[in-house]
Design an enzyme around this catalytic site. Structure first.
Site, short mmCIF file in Angstrom:
data_model
loop_
_atom_site.label_atom_id
_atom_site.label_comp_id
_atom_site.label_asym_id
_atom_site.label_seq_id
_atom_site.Cartn_x
_atom_site.Cartn_y
_atom_site.Cartn_z
N SER A 1 0.84 -1.20 0.00
CA SER A 1 0.00 0.00 0.00
C SER A 1 0.88 1.25 0.00
CB SER A 1 -0.90 0.02 1.24
OG SER A 1 -0.13 0.34 2.37
N LYS A 2 0.30 2.32 -0.55
CA LYS A 2 1.06 3.57 -0.67
C LYS A 2 1.39 4.14 0.70
CE LYS A 2 -1.73 5.37 -3.98
NZ LYS A 2 -2.25 6.51 -4.73
N ARG A 3 0.54 3.84 1.67
CA ARG A 3 0.77 4.36 3.02
C ARG A 3 2.02 3.75 3.64
NH1 ARG A 3 -2.28 2.66 6.93
NH2 ARG A 3 -3.61 1.68 5.37
#
Ligand code: GLU
Length: 497
Positions: free
Chosen positions: A262-264
């Site tokens: 995930s980008k997070r």
């Protein structure tokens, strides 16, 4: 019972594939990963690859995101054959421009009794869920609104004036379907899915079915997280009497701890990150292929062109297990691509990258030439394009402003001044000025005459010429700098000692 239209192997008729990202921020690396397999299948069958922008969630829309999606795919050599920018016979390719398309489909589903209005307020739905959890009385919508007229429902609590439309999932909903990658797949029983929101916008589930149909999509390639939605999509297709496309659910990309990328949590989930870091698009494309497909290069090599991938492409060879996203592997691939590149071309890519990153300003012809001549010196050990700045900057600075690193000065031995004096002496009249002649002359003077060990002898010269202890090959660097520049640097350096 399997409900896919064609449970046999993939048809080789020209396929229409699509990627359907939502422009809600930096493009996700998963979009490129899907696009690669979309492109492979479309090209393998002589078909077309479509980009559709799923932008109906107006709240999450991010300005510029659509352009970034397009630019990133283009950069990777995966530009769509049809899409919002390219146009094409099935446009518009942005869902927000297709809003009139969906309503007639909803009307048909309502008329045929496959869908119903639901006036339940958000509060009522939340209470219902809470109650279900407490007495473990199943999950999903409890169909309070089903079979009721607006008036009948309005008499009960938890009513809103703006209804949604839900699918009426039958008891015998088929849950198995054929997947090109996985064979027979079973998904859990779906809920009475909302297909039209209170604001009149379709949900993903309705829009994806309608758009895929209207755009003639034959093969839906998407992440495995959509497997549980597929029975709903197939039901809609069957109710609406439209062909069921072939489905290929790709394994999810995972972090090394197996969690979904995930980008997070992982900078490498951002597609733009790779470009910023100085990865080559061809290396990234090759890497994305290897995440879910065996090596297809010459003699089984992992390095393969897009054409080789396309020529080999067969759904039965796609992995089903979630690949670990191992950036070290990408580093290795990137280095391999860099080493295999024509040095002049590599120099141009280095310049383009560093100018784009604003590390360098646009070089004039002389400096461009300098970079081209120096690139072969660093090519062997370069992993990322961006690393070239640190390795080459010493060549590009003014002789008078070359900064000598303090750490390098601190490491110099007592012989440094003597070495530099002797070097200046022998280099002053040296001709021809090439790496071999420079090396022979310095060796004769410093090693043979002064009796120094080569390491001790050349260290001060390196620091004087490059400003640091570690640099690209010294004699070749001196040749590229030229006689006058090399001597200016050594004389200036001598004053520091
Ligand atoms: N908009 C969906 C996504 O962003 C598309 C899923 C699909 O390919 O059906 O994942």
């Amino acid at each position: 019972m399997s409900i896919a239209s064609d449970p046999s192997a993939a048809s080789h008729a020209p396929a229409r594939t699509r990627v359907a990202p939502s422009p809600t921020g930096d493009p996700h690396v998963g979009t490129a990963y899907m696009a690669l397999f979309d492109v492979a299948w479309a090209r393998r069958t002589g078909g077309r690859f479509v980009l559709r922008i799923e932008d109906t969630d107006r709240v999450r829309l991010v300005e510029g995101s659509e352009q970034q999606i397009y630019d990133s795919l283009d950069w990777l050599g995966l530009a769509p054959d049809e899409g919002p920018q390219r146009g094409g016979p099935y446009g518009p390719y942005r869902q927000s421009e297709r809003l009139d398309t969906y309503r007639p489909y909803v009307e048909r589903l309502l008329a045929d009794g496959h869908a119903y209005y639901c006036w339940c307020s958000a509060e009522r739905l939340a209470e219902m869920r809470e109650r279900q959890q407490k007495d473990k009385s199943g999950s999903g919508y409890d169909r309070l609104c089903y079979g009721k007229t607006r008036e009948e429902r309005a008499a009960l609590p938890g009513f809103t004036d703006t209804p949604v439309v839900r699918m009426l999932i039958p008891d015998d909903v088929p849950l198995a379907f054929h997947d090109l990658v996985r064979g027979e797949v079973r998904a859990p029983r779906p809920d009475d899915q909302v297909i039209l929101k209170a604001d009149g916008y379709p949900t993903y589930h309705l829009a994806v079915v309608v758009d895929d149909h209207e755009m003639g999509i034959t093969t839906v390639v998407r992440g495995e997280e959509w497997i549980s939605s597929t029975p709903k999509h197939i039901l809609l297709q069957q109710w609406l009497g439209i062909p069921v496309p072939q489905y290929a659910h790709m394994p999810l990309l995972r972090n090394s701890d197996k969690s979904k990328i995930s980008k997070r949590r992982n900078p490498a989930a951002r597609l733009l990150w790779f470009r910023e870091q100085g990865y080559l698009p061809e290396a990234l494309r090759n890497f994305l292929q290897l995440l879910a497909y065996p090596p297809v290069g010459d003699d089984g090599s992992e390095i393969a062109t897009l054409e080789q991938f396309v020529d080999s492409f067969d759904w039965s060879r796609v992995n089903t297990t979630g690949p670990i996203f191992d950036v070290q592997k990408l580093d290795w691939l990137n280095g391999a691509y860099i080493r295999a590149m024509d040095p002049d071309l590599l120099a141009d890519r280095i310049i383009e990258h560093l100018v784009e990153r604003r590390v360098w300003s646009e070089p004039d012809a002389d400096r461009r030439d300098l970079v081209r001549r120096a690139t072969p010196l660093i090519q062997e050990r370069l992993t990322l394009l961006g690393e070239a700045a640190d390795k080459l900057d010493f060549l590009l600075v003014d002789d008078a402003t070359l900064e000598v690193q303090q750490a390098a000065l601190d490491k110099l031995g007592d012989d440094a001044a003597r070495v530099v004096d002797a070097s200046i002496g022998v280099l002053e009249g040296l001709a021809p000025w090439d790496a071999a002649t420079i090396q022979a002359a310095l060796r004769a003077t410093l090693v043979d005459d002064l009796g120094l060990k080569p390491k001790v002898a050349f260290g001060p010269v390196r620091v004087g010429i490059t400003g640091r202890q570690v640099s690209p090959p010294l004699f070749e660097s001196m040749e590229i700098l030229g006689h006058d520049a090399a001597l200016t640097r050594l004389r200036r350096f001598r004053e520091l000692l």
